[in-house]
Design a protein around this motif. Structure first.
Motif, PDB file in Angstrom:
ATOM      1  N   ARG A 151       0.697  -1.441  -0.045  1.00 24.92           N
ATOM      2  CA  ARG A 151      -0.286   0.207  -0.045  1.00 24.92           C
ATOM      3  C   ARG A 151       0.731   1.035  -0.353  1.00 24.92           C
ATOM      4  O   ARG A 151       0.770   2.043  -1.071  1.00 24.92           O
ATOM      5  N   ALA A 152       1.684   1.533   1.081  1.00 20.10           N
ATOM      6  CA  ALA A 152       2.716   2.604   1.362  1.00 20.10           C
ATOM      7  C   ALA A 152       3.486   2.603  -0.551  1.00 20.10           C
ATOM      8  O   ALA A 152       3.262   4.369  -1.040  1.00 20.10           O
ATOM      9  N   ILE A 153       4.107   1.345  -1.367  1.00 23.39           N
ATOM     10  CA  ILE A 153       4.516   1.286  -2.178  1.00 23.39           C
ATOM     11  C   ILE A 153       3.341   2.694  -3.585  1.00 23.39           C
ATOM     12  O   ILE A 153       3.772   4.014  -4.269  1.00 23.39           O
ATOM     13  N   VAL A 154       1.880   2.014  -3.079  1.00 22.03           N
ATOM     14  CA  VAL A 154       1.293   2.281  -4.697  1.00 22.03           C
ATOM     15  C   VAL A 154       0.862   3.912  -4.522  1.00 22.03           C
ATOM     16  O   VAL A 154       0.091   5.072  -5.326  1.00 22.03           O
ATOM     17  N   LEU A 155       0.462   4.561  -2.950  1.00 18.97           N
ATOM     18  CA  LEU A 155       0.170   5.773  -2.484  1.00 18.97           C
ATOM     19  C   LEU A 155       1.251   6.762  -3.077  1.00 18.97           C
ATOM     20  O   LEU A 155       0.695   7.859  -3.108  1.00 18.97           O
ATOM     21  N   LYS A 156       2.390   6.156  -3.204  1.00 11.80           N
ATOM     22  CA  LYS A 156       3.170   6.922  -3.317  1.00 11.80           C
ATOM     23  C   LYS A 156       3.038   6.640  -5.103  1.00 11.80           C
ATOM     24  O   LYS A 156       4.279   8.591  -5.645  1.00 11.80           O
ATOM     25  N   GLU A 157       3.177   6.785  -5.789  1.00 15.14           N
ATOM     26  CA  GLU A 157       2.300   6.676  -7.851  1.00 15.14           C
ATOM     27  C   GLU A 157       2.410   7.255  -7.738  1.00 15.14           C
ATOM     28  O   GLU A 157       2.346   7.722  -9.264  1.00 15.14           O
ATOM     29  N   SER A 158       1.426   8.253  -7.302  1.00 13.77           N
ATOM     30  CA  SER A 158       0.278   9.400  -7.759  1.00 13.77           C
ATOM     31  C   SER A 158       0.050  10.483  -6.850  1.00 13.77           C
ATOM     32  O   SER A 158       0.361  10.632  -6.262  1.00 13.77           O
ATOM     33  N   PRO A 159      -0.202  11.920  -7.482  1.00 12.69           N
ATOM     34  CA  PRO A 159      -0.488  13.033  -6.721  1.00 12.69           C
ATOM     35  C   PRO A 159      -1.378  12.813  -5.748  1.00 12.69           C
ATOM     36  O   PRO A 159      -2.579  12.114  -6.879  1.00 12.69           O
ATOM     37  N   ARG A 160      -1.256  13.355  -4.842  1.00 12.60           N
ATOM     38  CA  ARG A 160      -2.461  12.811  -4.235  1.00 12.60           C
ATOM     39  C   ARG A 160      -2.610  14.261  -3.015  1.00 12.60           C
ATOM     40  O   ARG A 160      -1.471  15.071  -3.007  1.00 12.60           O
ATOM     41  N   VAL A 161      -3.832  14.972  -2.331  1.00 11.66           N
ATOM     42  CA  VAL A 161      -4.239  15.960  -1.526  1.00 11.66           C
ATOM     43  C   VAL A 161      -4.368  15.250   0.129  1.00 11.66           C
ATOM     44  O   VAL A 161      -5.282  14.398  -0.210  1.00 11.66           O
ATOM     45  N   PRO A 162      -3.969  15.689   1.330  1.00  9.38           N
ATOM     46  CA  PRO A 162      -4.257  14.639   2.059  1.00  9.38           C
ATOM     47  C   PRO A 162      -5.875  15.689   2.709  1.00  9.38           C
ATOM     48  O   PRO A 162      -6.594  16.496   2.242  1.00  9.38           O
ATOM     49  N   ILE A 163      -6.047  14.689   3.081  1.00  8.74           N
ATOM     50  CA  ILE A 163      -7.332  15.090   3.693  1.00  8.74           C
ATOM     51  C   ILE A 163      -6.800  14.372   5.724  1.00  8.74           C
ATOM     52  O   ILE A 163      -6.508  13.664   6.091  1.00  8.74           O
TER      53      ILE A 163
END
Length: 566
Positions: free
Chosen positions: A64-76
């Motif tokens: 999961r940690a790798i997948v979360l870093k693969e695309s740009p994101r905005v924190p909630i």
């Protein structure tokens, strides 16, 4: 000879109950929550959280940690939600509930509800459009974010231009609890009119570990045209048809777990088309499509929908219902007796907030129930005292008509009428206790407010079975007994309290009934052992109060001297 027959029948009845009950209870009373502790070497230790399922074997499951870093994101970030928005595909696929833990261990991770595609137990929501004569965004579209963080005071707007004259916007906002609002806007600056139809979806991979049972629904759920629908299950979608559709004005659609809910909530007056779909492997999806709009050049259209993702807290759901979400509290499967279960929950929760200990709150609830039932119980015990008073006469009748059973029944009915006693009067409080017991059972099983609530000593979760088993010498022996033999301390106390309570009751004239009553406490000990510890605390307390009330009443109605034969 008759005594032998009665003994054989009693043994057969006991065996049927003990071995048949697990199969019946699987459908009527599903098992209590998994134990949060186990006894090893005489010490209480937390039970590790269950591992995640890979679900779809055809896909490669990645970290999961790798997948979360693969695309740009905005924190909630809210008081009850943390996570991020995936700008690739405009997905909300990273949600953690920081106020809830997987286990009672101090280092337990928080409950994760959403996880991105490609990870174990993928679960996420997204927003999009269907169109006529225009290019719409898809799962690979990378959006531009206006706003650095989604919080209750700072919304985030996602934008994307298709290069053909249309601009798409998704304005996201979130409240202090679990509701995310999405305003989907399309602006047409092209030369011709275009047709747009916004939709939203919730996708999940794998079936939750909580079982879907007759009394607790887990799976696809919605409210359509003012009625809650629990009829669709994962098995139904597996067997076919793989798509089930609904048309509704207002309402909501999504997936409910035992304690968690993910639901799409259109506006109260909006017409929407909802459907549950089965995808490849163990992938399931809930969709909500709003009405289509023809957008002339130079015009824009906005339609809104909300996404609930979080815990099924009773007061939170009720607050959303008061704010216009129809039947939102029915996300908790209260069943037919919700009108009775909700007051039981409200009283128990108030006692818990006041006293600070859930076990003490259950004991106080028992006192409240006994106080309300005091007049009924008084009539019951008065009838039982009267039965004790006529027992010497009944024994004389039994001796006189021991060879004529039919005449014995006639004479006993005459005696009941003459002495103005009703042998069935003592059954009324038992029948009254049944809905109260069932309501408490549902409250313990369904409401997240009761999850992981400790009592005293080794009892760390009253919504789970007693972890201290007698057959393995309280954890000293390295094995866990099967559920129907896992007799804990609470189950033993229940059997003992029932035994002494029955000893205070008048002896049954029928030997068969007397034998059944003599073994019933020990049968109940086995039957109740797998139930939530809180239920056993309630029943033990109720038995003790009943014995105290019986003792006090029997002092007022002492047993008369034996009758002399006439």
């Amino acid at each position: 000879m008759d005594d032998k027959k009665n003994i054989i029948l009693a043994v057969l009845l006991t065996a049927a109950i003990l071995f048949g009950w697990p199969y019946v209870s699987h459908y009527v009373f599903p098992a209590a929550n998994p134990p949060v502790t186990k006894i090893e070497g005489g010490k209480t230790t937390p039970v590790a959280a269950p591992g995640t399922d890979t679900a779809d074997g055809s896909a490669v499951i990645r970290d999961r940690a790798i997948v979360l870093k693969e695309s740009p994101r905005v924190p909630i970030r809210t008081p009850k939600l943390t996570g991020s928005i995936n700008l690739k595909g405009a997905r909300i696929d990273d949600i953690v509930l920081p106020t809830y833990s997987e286990t009672i261990a101090k280092d337990s991770p928080a409950v994760r509800l959403y996880s991105p595609s490609g990870t174990a137990d993928a679960y996420f929501a997204g927003f999009g459009w269907q169109g006529e004569g225009l290019k719409t965004p898809n799962k690979d579209t990378v959006w531009t974010a206006q706003g650095s963080e989604l919080t209750p005071t700072s919304p985030v707007t996602l934008t994307w231009n298709n290069g053909a004259g249309q601009t798409f916007e998704i304005r996201l906002s979130v409240d202090e609890n679990y509701m995310i609002s999405a305003a989907q806007k399309v602006s047409n600056t092209g030369a011709g009119a275009v047709g747009v139809k916004p939709y939203s979806y919730i996708s999940r991979t794998g079936i939750p570990k909580d079982p879907d049972t007759w009394t607790i629904h887990v799976g696809p759920m919605g409210v359509f045209n003012g009625a809650a629908n629990y009829d669709v299950n994962y098995k139904d979608l597996d067997k076919g048809p793989s798509t089930q559709s609904f048309q509704s004005k207002g309402g909501w659609i999504g997936f409910t777990d035992k304690y968690w809910l993910s639901a799409l909530v259109p506006a109260t007056d909006a017409d929407f088309a909802g459907q549950f779909r089965k995808g490849a492997g163990t992938q399931y999806q809930a969709d909500a499509a709003l009405g289509s709009t023809m957008l002339a050049p130079g015009k824009a259209a906005t339609q809104s929908i909300r996404l609930f993702v979080g815990a099924k807290e009773v007061k939170t759901l009720q607050a959303y219902e008061r704010a216009g979400v129809p039947l939102f509290d029915r996300a908790i499967d209260w069943g037919w007796f919700y009108w009775f279960e909700q007051p039981i929950f409200a009283l128990l929760h108030w006692l818990f907030e006041t006293l600070g200990n859930f076990g003490v709150a259950i004991i106080c609830l028992t006192f409240c129930v006994r106080a309300l039932m005091f007049p009924v119980a008084q009539r019951q015990f008065a009838s039982m005292a009267a039965m004790r008073a006529v027992q010497p006469k009944m024994k004389l009748l039994q001796e006189k008509y021991k060879d004529d059973k039919q005449q014995l029944q006639v004479k006993m009915m005459e005696l009941y009428k003459q002495e103005k006693v009703n042998p069935l009067a003592g059954c009324l409080p038992i029948f009254i206790q049944i809905p109260i017991f069932f309501a408490l059972y549902k409250v313990l099983q369904l409401t997240i407010e009761m999850r992981h609530q400790p009592f005293v000593l080794w009892i760390k979760d009253l919504s789970a079975p007693d972890p201290l088993h007698i057959l393995n010498l309280f954890g000293l022996l390295p094995f866990t007994p099967p559920s129907f033999l896992a007799i804990g301390v609470l189950a033993l106390l229940l059997g003992i309290s029932m035994y002494f309570q029955f000893k205070l009751n008048p002896a049954q004239m029928d030997p068969m009934q007397q034998q059944i009553f003599s073994i019933m406490p020990w049968m109940m000990m086995f039957i109740m052992a797998p139930f939530a510890a809180g239920l056993l605390v309630y029943w033990i307390t109720n038995n003790c109060l009943s014995m105290a009330q019986q003792w006090w009443l029997y002092r007022k109605h002492p047993v008369p001297a034996p009758a002399t034969a006439k």
